[in-house]
Design an enzyme around this catalytic site. Structure first.
Site, PDB file in Angstrom:
ATOM      1  N   LYS A   1       0.809  -1.223   0.000  1.00 26.87           N
ATOM      2  CA  LYS A   1       0.000   0.000   0.000  1.00 26.87           C
ATOM      3  C   LYS A   1       0.841   1.271   0.000  1.00 26.87           C
ATOM      4  CE  LYS A   1      -3.981  -2.014   2.432  1.00 26.87           C
ATOM      5  NZ  LYS A   1      -4.937  -1.809   3.522  1.00 26.87           N
TER       6      LYS A   1
ATOM      7  N   LYS B   1     -14.786  -2.281   3.318  1.00 26.69           N
ATOM      8  CA  LYS B   1     -13.538  -2.515   2.586  1.00 26.69           C
ATOM      9  C   LYS B   1     -12.446  -1.600   3.129  1.00 26.69           C
ATOM     10  CE  LYS B   1     -16.070  -5.113   0.015  1.00 26.69           C
ATOM     11  NZ  LYS B   1     -16.343  -6.401   0.623  1.00 26.69           N
ATOM     12  N   ASP B   2     -11.211  -2.013   2.912  1.00 29.72           N
ATOM     13  CA  ASP B   2     -10.076  -1.210   3.370  1.00 29.72           C
ATOM     14  C   ASP B   2     -10.190   0.230   2.878  1.00 29.72           C
ATOM     15  OD1 ASP B   2      -7.522  -3.258   4.204  1.00 29.72           O
ATOM     16  OD2 ASP B   2      -9.209  -4.111   3.128  1.00 29.72           O
ATOM     17  N   LYS B   3      -9.842   1.177   3.747  1.00 32.02           N
ATOM     18  CA  LYS B   3      -9.847   2.574   3.326  1.00 32.02           C
ATOM     19  C   LYS B   3      -8.737   2.836   2.312  1.00 32.02           C
ATOM     20  CE  LYS B   3      -9.338   7.337   4.870  1.00 32.02           C
ATOM     21  NZ  LYS B   3      -9.276   8.281   5.999  1.00 32.02           N
TER      22      LYS B   3
ATOM     23  N   SER C   1      -7.273   1.815  -0.306  1.00 30.92           N
ATOM     24  CA  SER C   1      -7.432   0.859  -1.401  1.00 30.92           C
ATOM     25  C   SER C   1      -8.282   1.487  -2.498  1.00 30.92           C
ATOM     26  CB  SER C   1      -8.133  -0.411  -0.901  1.00 30.92           C
ATOM     27  OG  SER C   1      -9.504  -0.146  -0.613  1.00 30.92           O
TER      28      SER C   1
END
Length: 566
Positions: free
Chosen positions: A25, A196-198, A200
């Site tokens: 990331k 969901k993942d932030k 991303s």
């Protein structure tokens, strides 16, 4: 974040290879997440166009043609689905073409327990009969599903508008908060299967109550880092847990390894052997005080301590925020602190607001925190125990075989008995709520969570071992609660011993506040090991670290329809 993975029970690898290092990331576009629905379909944003509304005379390119002959499409469908469904579809299309499309009721195709075949049928409609939309509904028995077919835009047949939400560097609640504000609707109007993942780029299904597709589609011009599309109307809103999983496209940058061969060996091993199914660090919050420690305080009934852990200054925060926290600790000025706190600090603001009305009532203040968030604290403690149990299972018994006393889903009784599951079951695997920085969290009732699993759980016995009934892939471990059983080998003791060190009993509660009581949480099960499906990898070389290395859904749309994105 906790300083080290070992702090939350993560200290084993499934592979003994040397491995390699890389940066995850570095850019949010290095982590692409596409939801997988209950029918196994990967959710993509493919169109930003609104549906033709019922009664509109203007036809779009996805609508049907009155004078077109659909014989070739019907014959193709006949070979795919059989005579009965083909005849039903023919009658449905004839009814639409005769001019009564507004009153044509949806049709339900024959029950089908083959997920891959249902996916093929869904894709057939997307490619060949674009004026129709399909979704999956429950079949006549537990093991089967049916495909429902209806006219695209039949809003009166469904109270909910379903759409695909594409978001960049935003968490799900934040994104829906923005969309809700623009629509003038409350956050509770939206339904989704999982957060969901932030950090991303993600695409997921969302439902909203009684809204027009045209209204949402019109927002695309104003939305930054968000897009909505692929609209259809459905009868039921989405609930948490109604997903099969997620499809990840992950870019690791700055890879450092002994050689390309060691990278290849490690990547191949991941695809072949999978991984220990730990709860990752995001499960335990982003503050210097991990959420499982707050959860432990709640389970012990230490309300004042839990409030202090949420409000007190912590390492790693920006100076401005640290000063606000220090100001409160020194002054006890509730009103002044509340005014200075950023709006995204939902828990802190809710606690202070309640303490202003009810001074000294720390339990009431904790209950003022939105339920979804406050339950994350105790769920985090369950996850902490699970991680430790998983590590001890690997250390003591390895990863190659089932051993006596391991827990598994009972293959012999999976269709007849049920095991109650808690609200923090496997569907929260992708949960990435920033516990100290989430926004627009809304109340979610317990009714929103799946309460049952369709298979019972048993401990492996000598007969199972002799018959080879189960493999290492079948091993599950419990998330503590009143309705789970624990492994009948040394791993069962791990849970109780670790909880005892935290002055917590897993069999009795020291207080009567149900939501913070381990004995009032039903508990659940989670597979100890997991193998990725459809796993692929490639090694890329680049010179410009700012150039994305994987295509997003929006990239593909922009390439094919540049006029849609101004």
């Amino acid at each position: 974040m906790p300083q080290d993975e070992s702090d939350v029970g993560i200290f084993c690898y499934i592979s003994q290879l040397t491995g390699f290092r890389g940066v995850l990331k570095r850019r949010y576009s290095d982590f692409i997440v596409n939801e997988v629905d209950l029918d196994g379909n990967v959710v993509h944003l493919t169109s930003l166009d609104a549906l033709p509304e019922v009664g509109e005379e203007k036809e779009t390119k996805t609508s049907f043609e009155l004078n077109k002959n659909y014989e070739s499409e019907l014959e193709s469908f006949r070979s795919l689905a059989g005579d009965s469904d083909a005849e039903q579809l023919k009658a449905f299309i004839d009814q639409i073409c005769s001019g009564v499309k507004d009153s044509a009721s949806p049709i339900i195709l024959s029950p089908n327990s083959d997920k891959s075949h249902r996916t093929t049928v869904h894709n057939f409609f997307k490619e060949n009969l674009k004026f129709l939309v399909t979704d999956t509904v429950d079949g006549p028995d537990a093991s089967s599903k049916c495909i429902q077919v209806q006219i695209i835009g039949q809003e009166h047949l469904g109270k909910f508008l379903r759409f695909n939400l594409y978001k960049e560097n935003k968490d799900t609640q934040e994104a829906l908060g923005l969309i809700g504000k623009m629509l003038g609707v409350q956050p509770r109007s939206f339904g989704f299967a999982g957060t969901k993942d932030k950090r991303s780029v993600s695409t997921q299904r969302v439902t909203v109550f009684k809204q027009h597709a045209s209204r949402l589609a019109a927002l695309n011009e104003r939305l930054i880092g968000l897009k909505v599309g692929d609209f259809c109307y459905v009868k039921d809103g989405l609930l948490l847990g109604q997903l099969y999983g997620n499809r990840f496209t992950v870019t690791l940058r700055g890879v450092v390894a002994d050689s390309e061969d060691s990278i290849k060996a490690s990547a191949d091993a991941l695809g072949r052997n999978g991984f220990i199914n730990y709860f990752g660090l995001q499960r335990f919050g982003s503050g210097s005080v991990p959420t499982h420690l707050i959860g432990a305080s709640l389970l012990r009934g230490e309300w004042k301590s839990a409030v202090s852990m949420i409000l007190d200054p912590r390492e790693g925060e920006k100076d401005a925020l640290r000063k606000v926290r220090e100001y409160y600790k020194e002054s006890d000025d509730i009103e002044g602190t509340w005014r200075q706190l950023p709006r995204h600090l939902v828990a802190e603001r809710a606690i202070l607001q309640c303490l202003k009305k009810c001074p000294g009532n720390h339990l009431q203040a904790l209950k003022a925190v939105p339920r979804t968030l406050r339950m994350m604290y105790v769920h985090s403690y369950q996850s902490y125990l699970w991680n430790h149990a998983a590590s001890m299972r690997v250390q003591k018994y390895g990863i190659d075989q089932v051993v006596l006393g391991d827990l598994v889903y009972d293959k012999a009784e999976c269709s007849t008995e049920k095991v109650i599951g808690a609200s923090n079951s496997e569907f929260e695997d992708d949960e990435s709520i920033d516990t100290y920085g989430c926004s627009q969290l809304d109340e979610i009732s317990e009714a929103d969570f799946p309460k049952e699993r369709s298979n019972s759980v048993k401990a492996v016995d000598e007969e199972d071992l002799a018959a080879g009934n189960y493999t290492i892939d079948d091993v599950i471990l419990p998330l503590p609660g009143s309705r789970v059983i624990y492994p009948l080998n040394d791993i069962g003791k791990v849970y109780h011993d670790l909880a005892k060190k935290d002055a917590i009993s897993l069999t009795e509660s020291v207080h009567n506040v149900k939501e913070f009581s381990i004995t009032d949480m039903t508990g659940d099960y989670r597979r100890a090991f997991h193998k990725p499906k459809d796993f692929e990898w490639e090694l890329l070389k680049y010179t410009d670290g700012n150039i994305p290395l994987a295509e997003t859904d929006l990239d593909i749309i922009v390439k094919s329809k540049p006029a849609t994105m101004d």
